[in-house]
Design a protein around this motif. Structure first.
Motif, PDB file in Angstrom:
ATOM      1  N   PRO A   1      -9.062 -10.039   3.402  1.00 37.98           N
ATOM      2  CA  PRO A   1      -9.822  -8.946   3.174  1.00 37.98           C
ATOM      3  C   PRO A   1      -9.464  -8.065   2.230  1.00 37.98           C
ATOM      4  O   PRO A   1      -8.284  -8.165   1.846  1.00 37.98           O
ATOM      5  CB  PRO A   1     -10.309  -8.280   4.591  1.00 37.98           C
ATOM      6  N   ASP A   2     -10.312  -7.295   1.584  1.00 38.71           N
ATOM      7  CA  ASP A   2      -9.797  -6.444   0.494  1.00 38.71           C
ATOM      8  C   ASP A   2      -8.739  -5.283   0.984  1.00 38.71           C
ATOM      9  O   ASP A   2      -7.878  -5.124   0.456  1.00 38.71           O
ATOM     10  CB  ASP A   2     -10.936  -5.505  -0.085  1.00 38.71           C
ATOM     11  N   GLU A   3      -9.216  -4.800   2.200  1.00 38.19           N
ATOM     12  CA  GLU A   3      -8.306  -3.630   2.703  1.00 38.19           C
ATOM     13  C   GLU A   3      -7.543  -3.950   4.092  1.00 38.19           C
ATOM     14  O   GLU A   3      -8.247  -5.042   4.769  1.00 38.19           O
ATOM     15  CB  GLU A   3      -9.423  -2.265   3.069  1.00 38.19           C
ATOM     16  N   PRO A   4      -6.429  -3.261   4.282  1.00 33.65           N
ATOM     17  CA  PRO A   4      -5.641  -3.602   5.291  1.00 33.65           C
ATOM     18  C   PRO A   4      -6.337  -3.259   6.633  1.00 33.65           C
ATOM     19  O   PRO A   4      -7.540  -2.244   6.385  1.00 33.65           O
ATOM     20  CB  PRO A   4      -4.346  -2.872   5.297  1.00 33.65           C
ATOM     21  N   TYR A   5      -6.171  -3.713   7.638  1.00 35.57           N
ATOM     22  CA  TYR A   5      -6.531  -3.137   8.932  1.00 35.57           C
ATOM     23  C   TYR A   5      -6.364  -1.583   9.201  1.00 35.57           C
ATOM     24  O   TYR A   5      -7.723  -1.043   9.572  1.00 35.57           O
ATOM     25  CB  TYR A   5      -6.023  -4.173  10.201  1.00 35.57           C
ATOM     26  N   CYS A   6      -5.029  -1.440   9.360  1.00 36.79           N
ATOM     27  CA  CYS A   6      -4.799   0.033   9.499  1.00 36.79           C
ATOM     28  C   CYS A   6      -4.519   0.939   7.879  1.00 36.79           C
ATOM     29  O   CYS A   6      -3.708   0.375   7.233  1.00 36.79           O
ATOM     30  CB  CYS A   6      -3.783   0.118  10.102  1.00 36.79           C
ATOM     31  N   THR A   7      -5.411   1.915   7.805  1.00 28.34           N
ATOM     32  CA  THR A   7      -5.114   2.328   6.810  1.00 28.34           C
ATOM     33  C   THR A   7      -4.401   3.843   6.679  1.00 28.34           C
ATOM     34  O   THR A   7      -3.961   4.251   5.813  1.00 28.34           O
ATOM     35  CB  THR A   7      -6.526   2.738   5.804  1.00 28.34           C
ATOM     36  N   GLU A   8      -4.456   4.348   7.852  1.00 31.81           N
ATOM     37  CA  GLU A   8      -3.830   5.678   8.061  1.00 31.81           C
ATOM     38  C   GLU A   8      -2.788   5.302   8.982  1.00 31.81           C
ATOM     39  O   GLU A   8      -2.712   4.810   9.835  1.00 31.81           O
ATOM     40  CB  GLU A   8      -4.727   6.695   8.977  1.00 31.81           C
ATOM     41  N   LEU A   9      -1.533   5.764   8.268  1.00 23.97           N
ATOM     42  CA  LEU A   9      -0.222   5.167   8.927  1.00 23.97           C
ATOM     43  C   LEU A   9       0.674   6.529   9.242  1.00 23.97           C
ATOM     44  O   LEU A   9       0.333   7.216   8.706  1.00 23.97           O
ATOM     45  CB  LEU A   9       0.570   4.374   7.767  1.00 23.97           C
ATOM     46  N   THR A  10       1.286   6.183  10.125  1.00 24.90           N
ATOM     47  CA  THR A  10       2.351   7.325  10.689  1.00 24.90           C
ATOM     48  C   THR A  10       3.512   7.250   9.771  1.00 24.90           C
ATOM     49  O   THR A  10       3.566   6.358   8.956  1.00 24.90           O
ATOM     50  CB  THR A  10       2.754   6.916  12.073  1.00 24.90           C
ATOM     51  N   ALA A  11       4.188   8.394  10.080  1.00 26.66           N
ATOM     52  CA  ALA A  11       5.361   8.267   9.016  1.00 26.66           C
ATOM     53  C   ALA A  11       6.155   6.988   9.173  1.00 26.66           C
ATOM     54  O   ALA A  11       6.894   6.313   8.408  1.00 26.66           O
ATOM     55  CB  ALA A  11       6.308   9.709   9.280  1.00 26.66           C
ATOM     56  N   GLU A  12       6.385   6.765  10.339  1.00 21.66           N
ATOM     57  CA  GLU A  12       7.172   5.430  10.649  1.00 21.66           C
ATOM     58  C   GLU A  12       6.562   4.163  10.005  1.00 21.66           C
ATOM     59  O   GLU A  12       7.345   3.401   9.355  1.00 21.66           O
ATOM     60  CB  GLU A  12       7.241   5.275  12.072  1.00 21.66           C
ATOM     61  N   GLN A  13       5.378   4.216  10.002  1.00 20.17           N
ATOM     62  CA  GLN A  13       4.982   3.023   9.523  1.00 20.17           C
ATOM     63  C   GLN A  13       4.863   2.968   7.916  1.00 20.17           C
ATOM     64  O   GLN A  13       5.106   2.032   7.188  1.00 20.17           O
ATOM     65  CB  GLN A  13       3.329   2.828  10.010  1.00 20.17           C
ATOM     66  N   GLN A  14       4.558   4.381   7.250  1.00 23.48           N
ATOM     67  CA  GLN A  14       4.742   4.393   5.908  1.00 23.48           C
ATOM     68  C   GLN A  14       6.195   4.183   5.388  1.00 23.48           C
ATOM     69  O   GLN A  14       6.388   3.488   4.545  1.00 23.48           O
ATOM     70  CB  GLN A  14       4.452   5.885   5.572  1.00 23.48           C
ATOM     71  N   ALA A  15       7.136   4.370   6.115  1.00 26.36           N
ATOM     72  CA  ALA A  15       8.471   3.858   6.043  1.00 26.36           C
ATOM     73  C   ALA A  15       8.544   2.551   5.845  1.00 26.36           C
ATOM     74  O   ALA A  15       9.334   1.937   5.155  1.00 26.36           O
ATOM     75  CB  ALA A  15       9.593   4.512   6.846  1.00 26.36           C
ATOM     76  N   LEU A  16       7.966   1.841   6.844  1.00 24.93           N
ATOM     77  CA  LEU A  16       8.083   0.442   6.961  1.00 24.93           C
ATOM     78  C   LEU A  16       7.466  -0.132   5.803  1.00 24.93           C
ATOM     79  O   LEU A  16       7.964  -1.193   5.017  1.00 24.93           O
ATOM     80  CB  LEU A  16       7.403  -0.129   8.228  1.00 24.93           C
ATOM     81  N   LYS A  17       6.301   0.294   5.314  1.00 27.29           N
ATOM     82  CA  LYS A  17       5.430  -0.233   4.046  1.00 27.29           C
ATOM     83  C   LYS A  17       6.495   0.213   2.632  1.00 27.29           C
ATOM     84  O   LYS A  17       6.624  -0.812   1.760  1.00 27.29           O
ATOM     85  CB  LYS A  17       4.364   0.559   3.752  1.00 27.29           C
ATOM     86  N   GLU A  18       7.114   1.060   2.664  1.00 24.85           N
ATOM     87  CA  GLU A  18       8.214   1.292   1.542  1.00 24.85           C
ATOM     88  C   GLU A  18       9.329   0.214   1.756  1.00 24.85           C
ATOM     89  O   GLU A  18       9.762  -0.356   0.529  1.00 24.85           O
ATOM     90  CB  GLU A  18       8.896   2.762   1.672  1.00 24.85           C
TER      91      GLU A  18
END
Lengths: 174, 72
Positions: free
Chosen positions: A52-69
Protein backbone atom coordinates in the motif's frame (compact mmCIF):
# COMPACT_ATOMS: atom_id res chain seq x y z
CA UNK A 1 -11.06 -1.05 -6.23
CA UNK A 2 -14.43 -1.28 -4.51
CA UNK A 3 -13.92 -4.93 -3.66
CA UNK A 4 -10.56 -4.10 -2.06
CA UNK A 5 -12.10 -1.46 0.13
CA UNK A 6 -14.99 -3.75 0.97
CA UNK A 7 -12.64 -6.58 1.81
CA UNK A 8 -10.52 -4.44 4.09
CA UNK A 9 -13.68 -3.24 5.80
CA UNK A 10 -14.61 -6.88 6.38
CA UNK A 11 -11.09 -7.51 7.67
CA UNK A 12 -11.39 -4.66 10.12
CA UNK A 13 -14.76 -5.64 11.51
CA UNK A 14 -14.41 -9.42 11.65
CA UNK A 15 -10.72 -10.15 11.34
CA UNK A 16 -8.00 -10.98 13.78
CA UNK A 17 -7.12 -9.25 16.97
CA UNK A 18 -3.86 -7.64 16.08
CA UNK A 19 -5.25 -4.93 13.85
CA UNK A 20 -8.20 -3.93 15.95
CA UNK A 21 -6.57 -4.28 19.35
CA UNK A 22 -3.12 -3.13 18.41
CA UNK A 23 -1.25 -5.12 21.00
CA UNK A 24 1.47 -7.67 21.19
CA UNK A 25 4.12 -7.08 18.60
CA UNK A 26 7.00 -9.54 18.48
CA UNK A 27 9.57 -6.76 18.61
CA UNK A 28 8.76 -6.18 22.23
CA UNK A 29 9.12 -2.42 22.07
CA UNK A 30 5.95 -0.45 22.63
CA UNK A 31 4.29 0.35 19.35
CA UNK A 32 1.82 3.17 19.13
CA UNK A 33 -1.34 2.41 17.24
CA UNK A 34 -1.26 5.91 15.88
CA UNK A 35 -3.46 6.95 13.04
CA UNK A 36 -4.31 3.93 10.97
CA UNK A 37 -4.18 4.15 7.20
CA UNK A 38 -7.44 5.47 5.82
CA UNK A 39 -9.13 2.57 4.16
CA UNK A 40 -10.69 4.67 1.46
CA UNK A 41 -7.39 5.33 -0.21
CA UNK A 42 -4.60 3.38 1.40
CA UNK A 43 -6.18 0.30 2.90
CA UNK A 44 -4.15 -2.44 4.57
CA UNK A 45 -1.88 -4.73 2.67
CA UNK A 46 -3.54 -7.81 1.24
CA UNK A 47 -2.27 -10.75 -0.68
CA UNK A 48 -3.60 -9.16 -3.86
CA UNK A 49 -2.31 -5.71 -2.95
CA UNK A 50 0.82 -6.23 -0.89
CA UNK A 51 2.41 -2.75 -1.03
CA UNK A 52 0.00 0.00 0.00
CA UNK A 53 0.94 3.62 -0.43
CA UNK A 54 1.06 4.54 3.22
CA UNK A 55 2.57 2.66 6.13
CA UNK A 56 0.34 1.15 8.75
CA UNK A 57 1.51 3.47 11.54
CA UNK A 58 1.99 7.08 10.57
CA UNK A 59 2.23 8.68 14.00
CA UNK A 60 5.42 7.48 15.56
CA UNK A 61 6.79 7.86 19.03
CA UNK A 62 10.22 9.35 19.47
CA UNK A 63 11.63 5.85 19.85
CA UNK A 64 10.04 4.75 16.61
CA UNK A 65 11.20 7.84 14.79
CA UNK A 66 14.72 7.15 15.94
CA UNK A 67 14.33 3.67 14.53
CA UNK A 68 13.20 5.07 11.18
CA UNK A 69 16.27 7.28 11.15
CA UNK A 70 18.44 4.26 11.84
CA UNK A 71 16.70 2.50 8.96
CA UNK A 72 18.13 5.08 6.60
CA UNK A 73 21.61 3.76 7.27
CA UNK A 74 22.90 0.31 6.58
CA UNK A 75 20.38 -2.38 7.36
CA UNK A 76 23.11 -4.74 8.50
CA UNK A 77 23.31 -2.76 11.73
CA UNK A 78 19.68 -3.37 12.60
CA UNK A 79 19.00 -6.13 15.07
CA UNK A 80 16.37 -8.76 14.38
CA UNK A 81 13.94 -7.13 16.80
CA UNK A 82 14.43 -3.75 15.14
CA UNK A 83 13.74 -5.22 11.72
CA UNK A 84 10.56 -6.82 12.96
CA UNK A 85 9.53 -3.56 14.64
CA UNK A 86 10.05 -1.71 11.37
CA UNK A 87 7.98 -4.32 9.58
CA UNK A 88 5.19 -3.91 12.12
CA UNK A 89 5.26 -0.15 11.60
CA UNK A 90 4.88 -0.61 7.90
CA UNK A 91 2.35 -3.44 7.74
CA UNK A 92 -0.66 -4.35 9.80
CA UNK A 93 -0.27 -8.11 9.41
CA UNK A 94 2.35 -10.48 8.11
CA UNK A 95 1.46 -12.74 5.22
CA UNK A 96 1.10 -15.68 7.56
CA UNK A 97 -1.34 -13.70 9.66
CA UNK A 98 -3.41 -12.37 6.81
CA UNK A 99 -3.60 -15.78 5.20
CA UNK A 100 -4.64 -17.63 8.30
CA UNK A 101 -7.53 -20.03 8.15
CA UNK A 102 -10.78 -19.05 9.76
CA UNK A 103 -13.90 -20.79 10.92
CA UNK A 104 -16.16 -18.47 9.00
CA UNK A 105 -17.28 -21.25 6.66
CA UNK A 106 -18.91 -23.05 9.56
CA UNK A 107 -21.12 -20.08 10.35
CA UNK A 108 -21.89 -19.58 6.69
CA UNK A 109 -22.83 -23.20 5.99
CA UNK A 110 -24.77 -23.44 9.22
CA UNK A 111 -26.88 -20.48 8.23
CA UNK A 112 -27.29 -21.86 4.71
CA UNK A 113 -28.63 -25.13 6.10
CA UNK A 114 -30.86 -23.25 8.50
CA UNK A 115 -32.52 -21.33 5.70
CA UNK A 116 -32.87 -24.47 3.60
CA UNK A 117 -34.63 -25.97 6.61
CA UNK A 118 -36.91 -22.95 6.77
CA UNK A 119 -37.73 -23.59 3.14
CA UNK A 120 -38.77 -27.11 4.08
CA UNK A 121 -41.15 -25.72 6.67
CA UNK A 122 -42.52 -23.37 4.05
CA UNK A 123 -43.20 -26.25 1.69
CA UNK A 124 -44.91 -28.16 4.47
CA UNK A 125 -47.21 -25.21 5.02
CA UNK A 126 -47.85 -25.09 1.28
CA UNK A 127 -48.77 -28.76 1.22
CA UNK A 128 -51.34 -28.22 3.95
CA UNK A 129 -52.85 -24.91 2.85
CA UNK A 130 -52.11 -24.40 -0.86
CA UNK A 131 -51.85 -27.72 -2.68
CA UNK A 132 -55.08 -28.82 -4.35
CA UNK A 133 -56.82 -32.10 -3.62
CA UNK A 134 -54.73 -35.09 -4.71
CA UNK A 135 -56.39 -36.63 -7.78
CA UNK A 136 -57.73 -40.17 -7.37
CA UNK A 137 -55.40 -41.37 -10.11
CA UNK A 138 -52.48 -40.87 -7.73
CA UNK A 139 -53.65 -43.36 -5.10
CA UNK A 140 -51.56 -46.50 -4.82
CA UNK A 141 -54.33 -48.73 -6.13
CA UNK A 142 -54.87 -46.67 -9.26
CA UNK A 143 -51.15 -46.38 -9.88
CA UNK A 144 -50.76 -50.16 -9.70
CA UNK A 145 -53.59 -50.55 -12.21
CA UNK A 146 -52.08 -47.97 -14.53
CA UNK A 147 -48.77 -49.76 -14.38
CA UNK A 148 -50.42 -53.05 -15.35
CA UNK A 149 -52.11 -51.32 -18.28
CA UNK A 150 -48.84 -49.79 -19.46
CA UNK A 151 -47.12 -53.14 -19.33
CA UNK A 152 -50.04 -54.76 -21.17
CA UNK A 153 -49.58 -52.17 -23.92
CA UNK A 154 -45.82 -52.81 -23.89
CA UNK A 155 -45.12 -49.09 -23.61
CA UNK A 156 -41.50 -48.11 -24.29
CA UNK A 157 -40.35 -51.69 -24.86
CA UNK A 158 -36.86 -50.90 -26.11
CA UNK A 159 -35.25 -48.91 -23.34
CA UNK A 160 -38.13 -47.73 -21.19
CA UNK A 161 -40.68 -49.12 -18.81
CA UNK A 162 -41.67 -52.38 -20.53
CA UNK A 163 -38.06 -53.23 -21.19
CA UNK A 164 -37.55 -53.43 -17.42
CA UNK A 165 -40.35 -56.00 -16.98
CA UNK A 166 -39.71 -59.71 -17.44
CA UNK A 167 -42.87 -60.98 -19.19
CA UNK A 168 -41.99 -64.67 -18.80
CA UNK A 169 -41.47 -64.63 -15.10
CA UNK A 170 -43.93 -61.80 -14.54
CA UNK A 171 -41.59 -59.80 -12.38
CA UNK A 172 -39.23 -56.87 -12.67
CA UNK A 173 -35.96 -57.67 -14.37
CA UNK A 174 -33.02 -57.92 -12.02
CA UNK B 1 20.85 -21.16 3.90
CA UNK B 2 20.81 -18.19 6.21
CA UNK B 3 17.81 -16.42 4.65
CA UNK B 4 15.90 -19.69 4.85
CA UNK B 5 16.60 -19.94 8.56
CA UNK B 6 15.50 -16.36 8.98
CA UNK B 7 12.22 -17.07 7.19
CA UNK B 8 11.71 -20.12 9.35
CA UNK B 9 12.19 -18.01 12.46
CA UNK B 10 9.71 -15.40 11.26
CA UNK B 11 7.27 -18.14 10.35
CA UNK B 12 7.67 -19.77 13.73
CA UNK B 13 7.15 -16.45 15.43
CA UNK B 14 3.95 -15.74 13.52
CA UNK B 15 2.77 -19.30 14.21
CA UNK B 16 3.22 -18.56 17.88
CA UNK B 17 1.27 -15.40 17.34
CA UNK B 18 -1.60 -17.15 15.62
CA UNK B 19 -1.85 -19.54 18.54
CA UNK B 20 -2.35 -16.58 20.84
CA UNK B 21 -4.72 -14.76 18.44
CA UNK B 22 -8.07 -13.96 20.04
CA UNK B 23 -10.83 -16.32 18.95
CA UNK B 24 -13.53 -14.62 16.97
CA UNK B 25 -17.24 -15.30 16.70
CA UNK B 26 -16.71 -18.11 14.19
CA UNK B 27 -14.22 -19.93 16.38
CA UNK B 28 -16.54 -19.78 19.35
CA UNK B 29 -19.88 -20.56 17.74
CA UNK B 30 -19.10 -21.88 14.25
CA UNK B 31 -19.27 -25.54 15.16
CA UNK B 32 -22.52 -25.16 17.06
CA UNK B 33 -24.12 -23.17 14.26
CA UNK B 34 -23.01 -25.68 11.64
CA UNK B 35 -24.23 -28.69 13.64
CA UNK B 36 -27.57 -27.22 14.65
CA UNK B 37 -28.22 -25.83 11.17
CA UNK B 38 -27.60 -29.15 9.46
CA UNK B 39 -29.60 -31.15 12.01
CA UNK B 40 -32.50 -28.74 11.64
CA UNK B 41 -32.32 -28.96 7.85
CA UNK B 42 -32.15 -32.76 7.80
CA UNK B 43 -35.02 -33.31 10.25
CA UNK B 44 -37.33 -30.81 8.59
CA UNK B 45 -36.72 -32.18 5.14
CA UNK B 46 -37.02 -35.86 6.04
CA UNK B 47 -40.30 -35.09 7.75
CA UNK B 48 -41.58 -32.92 4.90
CA UNK B 49 -40.52 -35.38 2.23
CA UNK B 50 -42.04 -38.45 3.85
CA UNK B 51 -44.81 -37.59 6.32
CA UNK B 52 -46.65 -34.66 4.92
CA UNK B 53 -48.33 -36.31 1.95
CA UNK B 54 -46.31 -34.89 -0.91
CA UNK B 55 -46.55 -37.07 -4.01
CA UNK B 56 -43.09 -37.62 -5.42
CA UNK B 57 -44.34 -40.10 -8.00
CA UNK B 58 -41.22 -42.18 -7.92
CA UNK B 59 -40.57 -44.78 -10.58
CA UNK B 60 -42.62 -47.96 -10.14
CA UNK B 61 -39.77 -50.09 -11.49
CA UNK B 62 -38.71 -52.56 -8.87
CA UNK B 63 -41.20 -51.14 -6.41
CA UNK B 64 -44.85 -51.41 -7.37
CA UNK B 65 -46.86 -54.61 -7.47
CA UNK B 66 -49.26 -54.83 -10.36
CA UNK B 67 -53.02 -54.87 -10.12
CA UNK B 68 -55.46 -55.95 -12.72
CA UNK B 69 -57.29 -53.04 -14.33
CA UNK B 70 -59.70 -54.49 -16.84
CA UNK B 71 -63.34 -54.58 -15.82
CA UNK B 72 -64.18 -58.25 -15.88
Amino acid sequence: MFSRAARSWVLRTTGGGLGTRGTHSPGGSARSQGKMASYYTNHYAQRSYPMPDEPYCTELTAEQQALKEKEKGSWAQLSQEEKVALYRLQFRESFAEMNRRSSEWKTVMGCVFFFIGLTGLLIWWQRVYVFPEKPVTLTDERKAQQLQRLLDMKSNPVQGLASRWDYERKEWKK
Amino acid sequence: MLPLARNARLQVRSNQQTMKRASDFHDKYGNAILASGSIFCITVWTYTATQVGIEWNLSPVGRVTLKEWRDQ
